[in-house]
Write an enzyme that holds these catalytic residues in place. Structure first.
Site, PDB file in Angstrom:
ATOM      1  N   LYS A  82      65.665  37.399  53.595  1.00 15.46           N
ATOM      2  CA  LYS A  82      66.377  36.140  53.179  1.00 15.46           C
ATOM      3  C   LYS A  82      66.878  35.606  54.691  1.00 15.46           C
ATOM      4  CE  LYS A  82      67.764  35.953  49.116  1.00 15.46           C
ATOM      5  NZ  LYS A  82      68.786  36.408  48.047  1.00 15.46           N
ATOM      6  N   ARG A  87      75.037  36.831  49.292  1.00 14.36           N
ATOM      7  CA  ARG A  87      73.657  36.923  48.682  1.00 14.36           C
ATOM      8  C   ARG A  87      73.173  38.209  49.332  1.00 14.36           C
ATOM      9  NH1 ARG A  87      71.106  31.596  50.604  1.00 14.36           N
ATOM     10  NH2 ARG A  87      69.428  31.850  48.869  1.00 14.36           N
ATOM     11  N   GLY A 114      66.117  45.201  41.920  1.00 15.41           N
ATOM     12  CA  GLY A 114      67.188  45.778  41.446  1.00 15.41           C
ATOM     13  C   GLY A 114      68.817  45.423  42.204  1.00 15.41           C
ATOM     14  N   MET A 148      72.008  43.414  43.784  1.00 14.73           N
ATOM     15  CA  MET A 148      73.070  42.403  43.483  1.00 14.73           C
ATOM     16  C   MET A 148      72.973  41.029  43.136  1.00 14.73           C
ATOM     17  SD  MET A 148      76.934  41.897  44.578  1.00 14.73           S
ATOM     18  CE  MET A 148      76.318  40.179  45.073  1.00 14.73           C
ATOM     19  N   ARG A 180      60.345  31.701  51.688  1.00 19.33           N
ATOM     20  CA  ARG A 180      59.510  32.995  51.867  1.00 19.33           C
ATOM     21  C   ARG A 180      58.114  32.672  51.451  1.00 19.33           C
ATOM     22  NH1 ARG A 180      62.393  35.917  46.580  1.00 19.33           N
ATOM     23  NH2 ARG A 180      62.015  34.027  45.311  1.00 19.33           N
ATOM     24  N   HIS A 236      34.137  59.853  32.480  1.00 20.65           N
ATOM     25  CA  HIS A 236      32.668  59.448  32.351  1.00 20.65           C
ATOM     26  C   HIS A 236      32.537  57.868  32.106  1.00 20.65           C
ATOM     27  CE1 HIS A 236      28.650  58.785  30.628  1.00 20.65           C
ATOM     28  NE2 HIS A 236      28.308  59.559  31.843  1.00 20.65           N
ATOM     29  N   SER A 282      23.219  60.216  53.802  1.00 22.17           N
ATOM     30  CA  SER A 282      24.151  59.263  53.149  1.00 22.17           C
ATOM     31  C   SER A 282      24.958  60.053  52.462  1.00 22.17           C
ATOM     32  CB  SER A 282      23.266  58.717  51.946  1.00 22.17           C
ATOM     33  OG  SER A 282      23.999  57.818  51.056  1.00 22.17           O
ATOM     34  N   CYS A 304      27.644  56.490  49.717  1.00 22.26           N
ATOM     35  CA  CYS A 304      27.191  56.052  48.510  1.00 22.26           C
ATOM     36  C   CYS A 304      28.400  56.778  47.652  1.00 22.26           C
ATOM     37  CB  CYS A 304      25.933  56.183  48.050  1.00 22.26           C
ATOM     38  SG  CYS A 304      25.539  58.113  48.129  1.00 22.26           S
ATOM     39  N   TYR A 322      25.999  51.473  56.779  1.00 26.50           N
ATOM     40  CA  TYR A 322      26.296  50.642  55.624  1.00 26.50           C
ATOM     41  C   TYR A 322      27.089  51.660  54.653  1.00 26.50           C
ATOM     42  CZ  TYR A 322      22.752  53.709  53.385  1.00 26.50           C
ATOM     43  OH  TYR A 322      22.038  54.691  53.070  1.00 26.50           O
TER      44      TYR A 322
END
Ligand code: ADP
Ligand code: MG
Ligand code: MG
Length: 890
Positions: free
Chosen positions: A26, A96, A105, A107, A352, A468, A777, A844, A864
């Site tokens: 801020k 602030r 959380g 103030m 923001r 599974h 692979s 893979c 890949y």
């Protein structure tokens, strides 16, 4: 002397947006807005270093802080021409909190600080507005009482309500100055009664009370919990922003509001926001009155009958709209703004980067790149690749009415509705008749695959995120809720009990696999909109990525889905999945039951045409793209019959006695099947299985090529090899089969033999293996299991605690463990390339679709990644992001 305090405001700004760590989000953005000439009320930020100092020194402040604060206040006084604690011409302040990352959380804000009986009288005199002065005072007492003195805010609210009731008013704004003066009297009495002390009257005491309350809130339990859940270190500390007040509660030419520079839910490039006339602070968010729309277009669309700001305050609106475009050009991102209008003049109180939906993020990134605000690469980097997942599956219609039955784990995203079915066979049967079904099981096993495929969704009572059901459902793109422990299944009765609900086969339920919720009946769903922006962004991603993207697929449906999502080949086709179909499993079991080569060959001859058809279909769909086919991998006992009936059926087909069949089954049973007789060990001991599969591949390739299809690119993969010799033996069988098929048909097929690298040993001897394998692979599922010595199926018992204890902070089966498994992969890559510089390298398994793991694959230079079809777009984007990141040296 160390600098603890940073001023902001016209001509006195010392900070900027880059100083977020020191000034908090801020504070840094207030300074930034001020320095680009936006109207920000002057103020100062006490840095996060003061917070750290405060906690390192038994809650004491640096000795120079008091003087620094005094000096900073005098700068505000000079700017505003007002004076703190002076009844004649009073300066009021807001206090602030503001940490580096937004932190719920912390103030809450205290507004109108500096008021006391003398000052409020002076304020009423100098503004000529008693109502405003006392309204500010009662707000201050309430906020300060609540957040600094910890008086239950309900007491203040009750007093306010009672007064409105007594006067017959509905809105706060109807109360007169005299009413509010009376209310303040009650508020002060409440404070005295609750705290045993009078409300502080010295403005300087009030200020330090508020500052200490902000720093104190950094260590309150709400903040500590939030930090723990979001991995925010306590050392970061919070900053405190002290700012001169501007007043939105001085009459009908005043207002307060919030806005987004673009629509945060759709991403549309329209100004979007709400405001309240004659109001202050968080009245808009608190819902005290119904806010009005910013723009006329929005008002018409929402049917709000109160004038929009554009209509009611056209001049200020024009100014705000200018600020909107200025901020977007400056920050190059959608901003979330807070503003206040005092007597027709606009003030900016916060900006923001705005939160947005996945859909909006895509649209904004693409449109901003098209507008020239950001580059295409920036657009690509803006999107959280994982969030695409949400866009690729149907979602529940938010508007629809629904009855929640229970909640399980959100195992595989997407919403689906269908009839409850309890068995895989029934699922297949009904699906074949065109019905939508939800397969409900205690848990699933490989034998349920066909039913999972047929179902639109899967619900299990047991099992975690890597069970599974969860893994297979994600792979297939089925929605899945697993581990819903309130679900009880009585298969004899054919009833599912979920809490009080009693469901019979055929009753409708709806799953939301993204939230884990289970609803009664059919809840309407909305199909994914692969809007223009999605298509555009993914094309841009394809232009910059280096990694190829393949899919893990064995069924025609998966292969087609993979291609639709842009897969450039199949990286893993698991042949065993093809054997679980009802008409095949008997032949498969016959093969397993056979005690000699001859018996096996007879059974294999029955399987050959089926495999050939499967492969031919895959080759047709992939039309010349590479297709990696893995030889039979799982332990044979997975195919074994379970019931006596099944055993009898198999015995008959195999021409053996039931007793022999049973003995064979017992013999195949293993203590530790994952490390047992599986993978290439099967091909070595039963070469005829490997030969049959190779023949099916070559014959299928011939068939497709003869039909005039593209030349087939078959990559035959040997699973679970730990030595070069294993690959060599398998390759010899495959090469011999290729030669015979070529001799028989006169057609040659292009193919490669490679191996899956999924054991630590194979990484360490990858140089030797590479002399036999044309490609690697990395099978990182098993490599993770064997490197960590953790069975994926049993990890659910302790992985969560392991994550909390920071042992494996992220699930190593979801994101690759870079230090351990990653190091093995690196060794495998280096050694493989040393022997065979042009060796093809891929991955893979689940990691192939995980953005963090894909980043690692780019880093080690794989060719890949291969992932489940539904993850292909995620992988395309993640691969582009990895390429950009590495190119930029980040
Ligand atoms: P949050 O972090 O909850 O957004 P803020 O610190 O932004 O809290 O404060 C909440 C609201 O208080 C702001 O949106 C604004 O309306 C009001 N506010 C804060 N500072 C001032 C100020 N200097 N003048 C007027 N109103 C203010
Ligand atoms: Mg707040
Ligand atoms: Mg705010």
């Amino acid at each position: 002397m160390k600098k603890w305090v940073y001023s902001f405001g016209d001509g006195i700004t010392e900070g900027n947006a880059g100083m977020r760590d020191l000034l908090g989000g801020k504070g840094a953005n207030l300074a930034e807005m001020s320095s680009i000439g936006l109207p920000v009320p002057p103020g100062f930020t006490i840095s996060t270093e003061v917070c750290t100092y405060y906690y390192d020194n038994e809650r004491k402040y640096p000795s120079s802080l008091e003087d620094d604060v005094r000096l900073a206040i005098s700068r505000i006084e000079k700017e505003t021409g007002l004076s703190f604690a002076d009844p004649e011409n009073p300066l009021l302040l807001s206090v602030r909190s503001g940490a580096r990352a937004s932190m719920p959380g912390m103030m809450d804000t205290v507004l109108n600080l500096g008021l006391n009986p003398d000052v409020v009288a002076g304020l009423a005199r100098s503004t000529g507005d008693k109502r405003f002065a006392w309204d500010s005072y009662r707000r201050f007492i309430q906020m300060f009482g609540d957040v600094v003195l910890e008086v239950d805010h309900g007491l203040f609210e009750d007093a306010l309500e009672n007064m409105k009731d007594a006067r017959g008013f509905i809105d706060d704004v109807d109360l007169s100055g005299d009413d509010l003066e009376e209310l303040v009297g009650e508020y002060l009495a409440i404070v005295e009664q609750e705290t045993g002390a009078a409300f502080p009257t010295d403005p300087m005491d009030q200020l330090w009370g508020a500052i200490s309350a902000v720093f104190g809130s950094w260590m309150n339990s709400r903040a500590i919990t939030y930090r723990r859940l979001n991995n925010i270190p306590a050392e970061w500390g919070t900053a405190v922003n002290v700012q001169s007040m501007v007043f939105g509660n001085m009459g009908d030419d005043c207002a307060t509001g919030v806005a987004f520079t673009r629509n945060p839910s759709t991403g549309e490039n329209v100004f979007y926001g709400e405001f309240l006339v004659n109001a202050q602070g968080e009245d808009v968010v608190a819902g005290i009155r119904t806010p009005r729309n910013l723009t006329k277009a929005e008002r018409l669309e929402s049917g709000n009958d109160q004038l929009s700001m554009e209509e009611q305050m056209p001049e200020v609106y024009t100014h705000l709209a200018e600020v909107r475009s200025l901020l977007e050009t400056h920050y190059k991102d959608m901003q979330d703004l807070e503003f206040t209008i005092q007597k027709g003049k606009l003030y900016m109180l916060q900006t923001r980067s705005g939160k947005r939906t996945a859909q909006a993020a895509l649209r904004m990134a693409v449109e901003m790149a098209e507008e020239g605000l950001i580059s295409r690469e920036e657009a690509i980097m803006r999107i959280d690749a994982n969030s695409l997942d949400q866009l690729l599956h149907p979602t529940l219609d938010q508007e629809a009415e629904k009855t929640l039955l229970t909640r399980g784990l959100p195992a595989s995203p997407g919403a689906s509705s269908g009839e409850v079915v309890l068995t895989a066979d029934r699922a297949e049967e009904l699906a074949a008749a065109g019905r939508n079904v939800i397969l409900v099981r205690l848990e699933t096993s490989p034998e349920d695959i066909h039913g999972m495929h047929a179902a639109t969704g899967i619900l299990t009572a047991r099992g975690g995120m890597t069970s599974h059901a969860a893994v297979v459902a994600r792979g297939m793109g089925r929605s899945c809720v697993c581990g819903a422990s309130e679900v009880r299944i009585d298969s004899n009765e054919g009833t599912v009990y979920i809490g009080p609900a009693e469901l019979k086969e055929g009753d409708l339920i709806t799953l939301d696999g993204g939230t884990g919720e289970v609803f009664q009946g059919e809840v309407p769903t909305i199909m994914p909109e692969l809007s223009g922006a999605f298509g555009t962004l993914i094309t841009w991603a394809d232009e910059v990525r280096r990694l190829g993207i393949r899919a893990n697929a064995e069924t025609p449906m998966d292969a087609r889905t993979a291609r639709e999502f842009g897969a450039e080949g199949i990286g893993l086709s698991r042949t065993e999945h093809m054997f679980f179909d009802a008409d095949r499993i008997v032949a498969m079991r016959e093969m397993i039951m056979a005690t000699d080569t001859e018996g096996r060959k007879i059974a294999l001859a029955k399987l050959l045409p089926m495999q050939r058809d499967d492969f031919a279909e895959l080759f047709r769909i992939m039309a010349g793209l590479p297709v990696t086919i893995r030889l039979l991998d799982p332990p044979l006992h997975e195919f074994l019959p379970h019931s006596n009936d099944e055993l009898e059926e198999v015995a008959k087909a195999a021409g053996v006695s039931i007793r022999m069949a049973r003995e064979r089954a017992i013999k195949l049973n293993e203590t530790n099947p994952m490390l047992g007789h599986r993978g290439c060990r099967l091909a070595i001991t039963y070469p005829e299985i490997c030969a049959m599969q190779a023949r099916a591949i070559f014959e299928a390739a011939n068939l497709v090529q003869k039909e005039g299809g593209q030349p087939v690119m078959a990559e035959i993969m040997v699973p679970l090899a730990a030595t070069a010799r294993e690959v060599e033996l398998c390759r010899q069988i495959i090469d011999r089969t290729a030669q015979s098929v070529e001799k028989e048909t006169g057609v040659s097929v292009e193919y490669m033999v490679g191996t899956m690298i999924e054991l630590p040993r194979s990484c360490l001897v990858a140089d030797e293996i590479a002399s036999e394998a044309a490609f690697f692979s990395f099978g990182t599922n098993d490599l993770t299991q064997t490197a960590l010595g953790i069975s994926r199926d049993d990890a659910g018992q302790f992985l969560r605690e392991y994550a909390e204890a920071d042992i494996y902070p992220t699930d190593p089966f979801i994101s690759i463990d870079k230090e351990g498994v990653g190091a093995l992969v690196r060794i495998g890559v280096e050694k493989g390339k040393a022997t065979r510089p042009d060796i093809k390298l891929g991955i893979c398994g689940e990691h192939g679709g995980d953005p963090a793991s894909i980043d690692f694959c780019e880093e080690v230079g794989l060719d890949y990644v291969s992932c489940s079809p539904y993850r292909v777009p995620v992988a395309r984007l993640a691969a582009a992001q990895a390429a950009i990141r590495i190119k930029s040296g980040a």
